[in-house]
Scaffold this motif. Structure first.
Motif, PDB file in Angstrom:
ATOM      1  N   THR A 151       0.823  -1.211   0.000  1.00  0.00           N
ATOM      2  CA  THR A 151       0.000   0.000   0.000  1.00  0.00           C
ATOM      3  C   THR A 151       0.855   1.260   0.000  1.00  0.00           C
ATOM      4  O   THR A 151       0.581   2.217  -0.728  1.00  0.00           O
ATOM      5  N   LEU A 152       1.900   1.270   0.806  1.00  0.00           N
ATOM      6  CA  LEU A 152       2.775   2.438   0.867  1.00  0.00           C
ATOM      7  C   LEU A 152       3.481   2.678  -0.463  1.00  0.00           C
ATOM      8  O   LEU A 152       3.685   3.821  -0.864  1.00  0.00           O
ATOM      9  N   LYS A 153       3.851   1.613  -1.156  1.00  0.00           N
ATOM     10  CA  LYS A 153       4.496   1.769  -2.466  1.00  0.00           C
ATOM     11  C   LYS A 153       3.546   2.424  -3.458  1.00  0.00           C
ATOM     12  O   LYS A 153       3.939   3.280  -4.252  1.00  0.00           O
ATOM     13  N   ARG A 154       2.294   2.044  -3.411  1.00  0.00           N
ATOM     14  CA  ARG A 154       1.319   2.632  -4.335  1.00  0.00           C
ATOM     15  C   ARG A 154       1.034   4.091  -3.966  1.00  0.00           C
ATOM     16  O   ARG A 154       0.833   4.934  -4.847  1.00  0.00           O
ATOM     17  N   ILE A 155       0.993   4.378  -2.676  1.00  0.00           N
ATOM     18  CA  ILE A 155       0.808   5.766  -2.249  1.00  0.00           C
ATOM     19  C   ILE A 155       1.980   6.613  -2.715  1.00  0.00           C
ATOM     20  O   ILE A 155       1.800   7.730  -3.214  1.00  0.00           O
ATOM     21  N   TYR A 156       3.178   6.080  -2.569  1.00  0.00           N
ATOM     22  CA  TYR A 156       4.363   6.824  -3.006  1.00  0.00           C
ATOM     23  C   TYR A 156       4.311   7.095  -4.518  1.00  0.00           C
ATOM     24  O   TYR A 156       4.626   8.194  -4.967  1.00  0.00           O
ATOM     25  N   ALA A 157       3.916   6.086  -5.298  1.00  0.00           N
ATOM     26  CA  ALA A 157       3.814   6.281  -6.748  1.00  0.00           C
ATOM     27  C   ALA A 157       2.799   7.361  -7.087  1.00  0.00           C
ATOM     28  O   ALA A 157       3.001   8.169  -7.997  1.00  0.00           O
ATOM     29  N   SER A 158       1.686   7.387  -6.353  1.00  0.00           N
ATOM     30  CA  SER A 158       0.661   8.401  -6.586  1.00  0.00           C
ATOM     31  C   SER A 158       1.183   9.802  -6.258  1.00  0.00           C
ATOM     32  O   SER A 158       0.941  10.755  -7.001  1.00  0.00           O
ATOM     33  N   LEU A 159       1.905   9.922  -5.154  1.00  0.00           N
ATOM     34  CA  LEU A 159       2.478  11.224  -4.778  1.00  0.00           C
ATOM     35  C   LEU A 159       3.548  11.658  -5.771  1.00  0.00           C
ATOM     36  O   LEU A 159       3.616  12.822  -6.176  1.00  0.00           O
ATOM     37  N   ARG A 160       4.382  10.738  -6.166  1.00  0.00           N
ATOM     38  CA  ARG A 160       5.465  11.046  -7.089  1.00  0.00           C
ATOM     39  C   ARG A 160       4.938  11.534  -8.436  1.00  0.00           C
ATOM     40  O   ARG A 160       5.504  12.427  -9.064  1.00  0.00           O
ATOM     41  N   ASP A 161       3.826  10.966  -8.888  1.00  0.00           N
ATOM     42  CA  ASP A 161       3.261  11.321 -10.180  1.00  0.00           C
ATOM     43  C   ASP A 161       2.347  12.535 -10.106  1.00  0.00           C
ATOM     44  O   ASP A 161       1.783  12.949 -11.120  1.00  0.00           O
ATOM     45  N   GLY A 162       2.197  13.111  -8.900  1.00  0.00           N
ATOM     46  CA  GLY A 162       1.366  14.294  -8.755  1.00  0.00           C
ATOM     47  C   GLY A 162      -0.122  14.020  -8.855  1.00  0.00           C
ATOM     48  O   GLY A 162      -0.916  14.940  -9.066  1.00  0.00           O
ATOM     49  N   MET A 163      -0.553  12.768  -8.691  1.00  0.00           N
ATOM     50  CA  MET A 163      -1.965  12.419  -8.795  1.00  0.00           C
ATOM     51  C   MET A 163      -2.704  12.606  -7.473  1.00  0.00           C
ATOM     52  O   MET A 163      -3.923  12.495  -7.423  1.00  0.00           O
ATOM     53  N   SER A 164      -1.968  12.856  -6.414  1.00  0.00           N
ATOM     54  CA  SER A 164      -2.604  13.090  -5.119  1.00  0.00           C
ATOM     55  C   SER A 164      -1.652  13.916  -4.267  1.00  0.00           C
ATOM     56  O   SER A 164      -0.502  14.165  -4.640  1.00  0.00           O
ATOM     57  N   GLN A 165      -2.131  14.331  -3.102  1.00  0.00           N
ATOM     58  CA  GLN A 165      -1.360  15.128  -2.166  1.00  0.00           C
ATOM     59  C   GLN A 165      -1.173  14.347  -0.859  1.00  0.00           C
ATOM     60  O   GLN A 165      -1.995  13.478  -0.525  1.00  0.00           O
ATOM     61  N   PRO A 166      -0.106  14.632  -0.108  1.00  0.00           N
ATOM     62  CA  PRO A 166       0.115  13.912   1.151  1.00  0.00           C
ATOM     63  C   PRO A 166      -1.066  13.975   2.109  1.00  0.00           C
ATOM     64  O   PRO A 166      -1.335  13.014   2.829  1.00  0.00           O
ATOM     65  N   SER A 167      -1.782  15.113   2.110  1.00  0.00           N
ATOM     66  CA  SER A 167      -2.907  15.263   3.031  1.00  0.00           C
ATOM     67  C   SER A 167      -4.044  14.295   2.731  1.00  0.00           C
ATOM     68  O   SER A 167      -4.904  14.062   3.589  1.00  0.00           O
TER      69      SER A 167
END
Length: 354
Positions: free
Chosen positions: A237-253
Motif C-alpha cells: 500500500t505504501l508503495k502505491r501511495i508513493y507512486a501516486s504522490l510522485r506522479d502528482g496524482m494526489s497530495q500527502p494530506s
C-alpha cells in the motif's frame, strides 16, 4: 479528324487511392488481414493454458509492481490495470492485435497542425474490434502560452503519450473481465509475497517519503503500528501511495494527517520543488554572480527532479510527470532543462525496451 473538343466538365483527376502503389498496398493489407483471421481460426487459443501463462507472467515482481495504478478520488482509492498489464495479458491471451496508427494530418482553424490518431485492439479469433479515434494537436502548453511542435520526435512522443491510455481501454474492452481480475489478483499476491520488511527496506521507505514532508511518525500513524512491525500488505500500500504522490496524482494530506507539514514548508510534488527553486534563485540573485548561483542553487533542485524521473517505473507515469513539469519551465535555466530532457529521454528508452 482526331482532334477532340475539351470537356466542359474538365478532366478526371486521379485520386491517390487509384494509383498503382496505393492499390498494391491495399491488396497486401487485405491479404495480411485475411491470413491473420484464418490462422486465428485454425489455431484457436487454449483458454486454460493461456490463463496459466497470464498468471505465471504476473508472478514476476517487476511486472507485478508495474501492473496497477492507484490514486485517491472522493475519499476512496481508485486502481486499475496499467498499460503494461494490459499488454502482458493480451500477449499471453493470444490471437489479439493492438496498437496505434496515425491516420492523417491537417492544420486546424487556429493554424496549429494536428494528427488524427486511432487506437485499436482486434480479437482475431472472436472477430471483434475496439477502436478509439482522437485528435492530437501538435502543441505543448506552458505558462507562457504554449508553442507548436515541429520536431518529429516530439510529435511522435506526444501521440504515443496520449494514445497509450486509449489503447489500454481498447485492450481491456476485448479481454474477459474475469481474466483481468485474476491477473490483478495474482499481481497483488506476488507483491505481498515479495514485499520486503527488512530494516533496510524500512529505511528506504522513510527516505522515499521524506521529500514530500512525510515523516516516520506520519507513516506509523497511518498503519497503526511501529514501522519495525509493518506487514507485507502495508508495504504494498505504501508503495502505491508513493507512486501516486510522485506522479502528482494526489497530495500527502489525502493519505496522511499532515497538519504540521504546512508549517514545515515541505515540498510535495515536482511542481513544488520547481517553485521553491525559483524562489531560491530570486533571493540569491542580488548576492551572487550568475554562474555561482547556478552552481549552488540550480543543481539541487534539478538533481531532485532527475532523481524522480529515474524512479519512474512505467512510461505512463514518466510521461504524466514530465507533462506536468514542462508547464513550470520558467524557473529552470536552459542548461538545466536540457539535463532534465536528456534524463527523460534516456529513462523512456529504457522503459520501452524493458
Amino acid at each position: 479528324m482526331n482532334d477532340l473538343v475539351a470537356s466542359p466538365f474538365g478532366s478526371r483527376a486521379v485520386a491517390v487511392s487509384d494509383t498503382a502503389g496505393a492499390r498494391q498496398d491495399q491488396s497486401r493489407e487485405l491479404a495480411e488481414t485475411q491470413v491473420k483471421y484464418l490462422m486465428a481460426q485454425q489455431f484457436p487459443r487454449d483458454v486454460v493454458a493461456n490463463m496459466d501463462k497470464i498468471l505465471n507472467a504476473f508472478t514476476r515482481p517487476t511486472l507485478a509492481e508495474q501492473s496497477q495504478y492507484q490514486f485517491s478520488r472522493g475519499g476512496s482509492d481508485i486502481s486499475g490495470p496499467s498499460i503494461r498489464a494490459a499488454e502482458a495479458i493480451a500477449q499471453q491471451w493470444g490471437n489479439m492485435e493492438h496498437g496505434l496508427r496515425e491516420r492523417s494530418r491537417g492544420i486546424g482553424p487556429d493554424g496549429v497542425p494536428f494528427s488524427e490518431v486511432e487506437a485499436f485492439c482486434v480479437d482475431l479469433e472472436g472477430r471483434t474490434t475496439s477502436r478509439i479515434q482522437f485528435i492530437v494537436r501538435h502543441w505543448r502548453d506552458t505558462k507562457q502560452g504554449g508553442y507548436k511542435l515541429k520536431d518529429e520526435r516530439d510529435i511522435y512522443e506526444l501521440m504515443a503519450n496520449m494514445g497509450q491510455r486509449r489503447k489500454r481501454a481498447c485492450i481491456i474492452a476485448q479481454l474477459p473481465g474475469d481474466v483481468v481480475d485474476a491477473a490483478m489478483s495474482q499481481a497483488n499476491t506476488t507483491l505481498h509475497a515479495k514485499a520486503d520488511t527488512s530494516p533496510e527496506a524500512i529505511q528506504k521507505i522513510i527516505a522515499a517519503f521524506e521529500p514530500f514532508g512525510i515523516t516516520k511518525e506520519h507513516i506509523e500513524k497511518r498503519i497503526q503500528r511501529r514501522l519495525d512491525a509493518i506487514q507485507p500488505a502495508q508495504v504494498v500500500t505504501l508503495k502505491r501511495i508513493y507512486a501516486s504522490l510522485r506522479d502528482g496524482m494526489s497530495q500527502p494530506s489525502e493519505w496522511f494527517e499532515m497538519a504540521d507539514v504546512a508549517e514545515a514548508g515541505a515540498s510535495t510534488t515536482l511542481k513544488d520543488i520547481t517553485t521553491k527553486h525559483a524562489a531560491q534563485k530570486a533571493a540569491s540573485k542580488a548576492k551572487k554572480p550568475q554562474q555561482e548561483q547556478f552552481e549552488q542553487v540550480g543543481s539541487p533542485a534539478v538533481d531532485a527532479i532527475i532523481a524522480e524521473i529515474d524512479k519512474a517505473s512505467d512510461v505512463d507515469v514518466l510521461d504524466l510527470a514530465m507533462d506536468g513539469f514542462r508547464g513550470d519551465t520558467e524557473a529552470i535555466s536552459a542548461e538545466d532543462m536540457q539535463r532534465i530532457e536528456s534524463a527523460y529521454q534516456n529513462r523512456r528508452e529504457i522503459l520501452l525496451g524493458a
